[in-house]
Scaffold this motif. Structure first.
Motif, mmCIF file in Angstrom:
data_model
loop_
_atom_site.group_PDB
_atom_site.id
_atom_site.type_symbol
_atom_site.label_atom_id
_atom_site.label_comp_id
_atom_site.label_asym_id
_atom_site.label_seq_id
_atom_site.Cartn_x
_atom_site.Cartn_y
_atom_site.Cartn_z
ATOM 1 N N MET A 129 -4.071 8.775 -6.740
ATOM 2 C CA MET A 129 -3.875 9.303 -5.489
ATOM 3 C C MET A 129 -2.683 10.308 -5.398
ATOM 4 S SD MET A 129 -5.837 7.620 -3.434
ATOM 5 C CE MET A 129 -5.477 7.729 -2.066
ATOM 6 N N PRO A 130 -2.825 11.441 -4.703
ATOM 7 C CA PRO A 130 -1.817 12.360 -4.528
ATOM 8 C C PRO A 130 -0.815 11.949 -3.548
ATOM 9 C CG PRO A 130 -3.737 12.931 -3.171
ATOM 10 C CD PRO A 130 -4.042 11.622 -3.703
ATOM 11 N N PHE A 131 0.059 10.899 -3.825
ATOM 12 C CA PHE A 131 1.076 10.545 -2.850
ATOM 13 C C PHE A 131 2.077 11.396 -2.547
ATOM 14 C CE2 PHE A 131 -0.657 6.151 -4.176
ATOM 15 C CZ PHE A 131 -1.085 5.855 -3.123
ATOM 16 N N ASP A 132 2.366 12.341 -3.541
ATOM 17 C CA ASP A 132 3.454 13.293 -3.086
ATOM 18 C C ASP A 132 2.747 14.451 -2.255
ATOM 19 O OD1 ASP A 132 1.483 14.310 -4.979
ATOM 20 O OD2 ASP A 132 2.787 15.838 -5.725
ATOM 21 N N ARG A 133 1.643 14.341 -1.641
ATOM 22 C CA ARG A 133 1.069 15.310 -0.794
ATOM 23 C C ARG A 133 0.613 14.351 0.337
ATOM 24 N NH1 ARG A 133 -2.514 20.219 -2.415
ATOM 25 N NH2 ARG A 133 -1.728 20.732 -0.591
ATOM 26 N N MET A 134 1.005 13.141 0.429
ATOM 27 C CA MET A 134 0.243 12.295 1.607
ATOM 28 C C MET A 134 1.539 11.908 2.380
ATOM 29 S SD MET A 134 -2.356 10.262 -0.674
ATOM 30 C CE MET A 134 -3.252 9.144 0.678
ATOM 31 N N TRP A 135 1.253 11.152 3.564
ATOM 32 C CA TRP A 135 2.282 10.705 4.405
ATOM 33 C C TRP A 135 2.929 9.314 3.570
ATOM 34 C CZ3 TRP A 135 3.795 12.089 9.195
ATOM 35 C CH2 TRP A 135 2.988 12.749 9.780
ATOM 36 N N LYS A 136 4.261 9.308 3.828
ATOM 37 C CA LYS A 136 5.113 8.630 3.088
ATOM 38 C C LYS A 136 4.775 7.086 3.053
ATOM 39 C CE LYS A 136 7.578 11.671 1.291
ATOM 40 N NZ LYS A 136 7.049 12.320 -0.263
ATOM 41 N N ASP A 137 4.115 6.608 4.004
ATOM 42 C CA ASP A 137 3.888 5.128 4.050
ATOM 43 C C ASP A 137 2.532 5.067 3.418
ATOM 44 O OD1 ASP A 137 1.306 5.051 6.364
ATOM 45 O OD2 ASP A 137 2.664 6.750 6.668
ATOM 46 N N ASP A 138 1.903 5.702 3.004
ATOM 47 C CA ASP A 138 0.328 5.658 2.443
ATOM 48 C C ASP A 138 0.590 4.712 1.002
ATOM 49 O OD1 ASP A 138 -0.739 6.879 4.496
ATOM 50 O OD2 ASP A 138 -1.223 8.836 3.259
ATOM 51 N N GLU A 139 1.670 5.254 0.376
ATOM 52 C CA GLU A 139 1.730 4.422 -1.038
ATOM 53 C C GLU A 139 2.254 3.234 -0.742
ATOM 54 O OE1 GLU A 139 4.828 6.332 -3.465
ATOM 55 O OE2 GLU A 139 5.705 7.194 -1.925
ATOM 56 N N ARG A 140 2.927 2.625 0.235
ATOM 57 C CA ARG A 140 3.286 1.283 0.673
ATOM 58 C C ARG A 140 2.163 0.434 0.793
ATOM 59 N NH1 ARG A 140 7.641 4.980 1.484
ATOM 60 N NH2 ARG A 140 9.433 3.800 1.704
ATOM 61 N N TRP A 141 1.193 0.811 1.678
ATOM 62 C CA TRP A 141 -0.128 -0.035 1.940
ATOM 63 C C TRP A 141 -1.323 0.122 1.139
ATOM 64 C CZ3 TRP A 141 -4.315 2.777 3.613
ATOM 65 C CH2 TRP A 141 -4.025 3.981 4.281
ATOM 66 N N TRP A 142 -1.375 1.351 0.555
ATOM 67 C CA TRP A 142 -2.422 1.483 -0.346
ATOM 68 C C TRP A 142 -2.858 0.334 -1.435
ATOM 69 C CZ3 TRP A 142 -6.599 4.259 -0.060
ATOM 70 C CH2 TRP A 142 -7.528 4.397 -1.197
ATOM 71 N N PRO A 143 -1.729 -0.332 -2.019
ATOM 72 C CA PRO A 143 -2.340 -1.421 -3.129
ATOM 73 C C PRO A 143 -2.889 -2.481 -2.284
ATOM 74 C CG PRO A 143 -0.163 -0.665 -3.512
ATOM 75 C CD PRO A 143 -0.333 0.177 -2.178
#
Length: 177
Positions: A129-143
């Motif tokens: 996932m391109p988390f560096d180019r996504m909303w900051k919260d996405d990497e928290r709930w994505w798992p």
């Protein structure tokens, strides 16, 4: 308060009384869930960020109908069914309106994705996932999302729409309220 809002069931009283706007977010998955279609937002709120597809829920439609409509408008894919995975609340500094976002996935869709005026779709591996180019919260709930869990989250952003100053995220057994 919109009668479709679930805030009265899961938000603290101090936030229930704030105005809410209902939004959807939907992620097409390529079975067996090894790839996800994201869209690069070309204009408006979230411009230049990758995200799922979604937007405001219209007054005459259900939340899931809104997710299906937004996916078609932004990618030209037509979801035959959707699965509700989460509810996220976003509070932005100096903005009195709470964003209530209902998160879905779909593995049953038809058509071919196309770039639209609003989004440029692209497939990503679910582990890339391109988390560096996504909303900051996405990497928290994505798992939780990619493991098939249901979740409720709250994120408080500074006015810069980048800095998260507080968050609450929990796995839940059900999203039926």
């Amino acid at each position: 308060m919109d009668s479709r809002s679930v805030s009265k069931h899961i938000e603290a009283l101090e936030y229930q009384s704030k105005p809410h706007r209902l939004f959807t977010l939907i992620f097409p998955l390529n079975p067996p869930q090894t790839q996800v279609l994201l869209g690069l937002k070309k204009r408006g709120f979230g411009q230049n960020k990758y995200n799922g597809f979604g937007g405001k829920v219209e007054p005459q439609e259900s939340i899931s109908q809104g997710a299906i409509r937004e996916l078609t408008e932004e990618s030209c894919l037509r979801a035959r069914s959707v699965n509700k995975r989460g509810v996220l609340f976003f509070y932005f500094e100096n903005d009195p309106v709470t964003m209530e976002v209902h998160v879905f996935d779909t593995v049953e869709y038809e058509g071919e994705w196309e770039e639209t005026e609003e989004m440029a779709p692209k497939w990503f591996g679910v582990g890339d996932m391109p988390f560096d180019r996504m909303w900051k919260d996405d990497e928290r709930w994505w798992p939780m999302f990619i493991r098939g869990k249901k979740f409720v989250g709250r994120f408080w952003f500074l006015e810069d729409q980048v800095t998260i100053v507080r968050e609450e995220l929990a796995e839940v057994d059900s999203l039926e309220f």
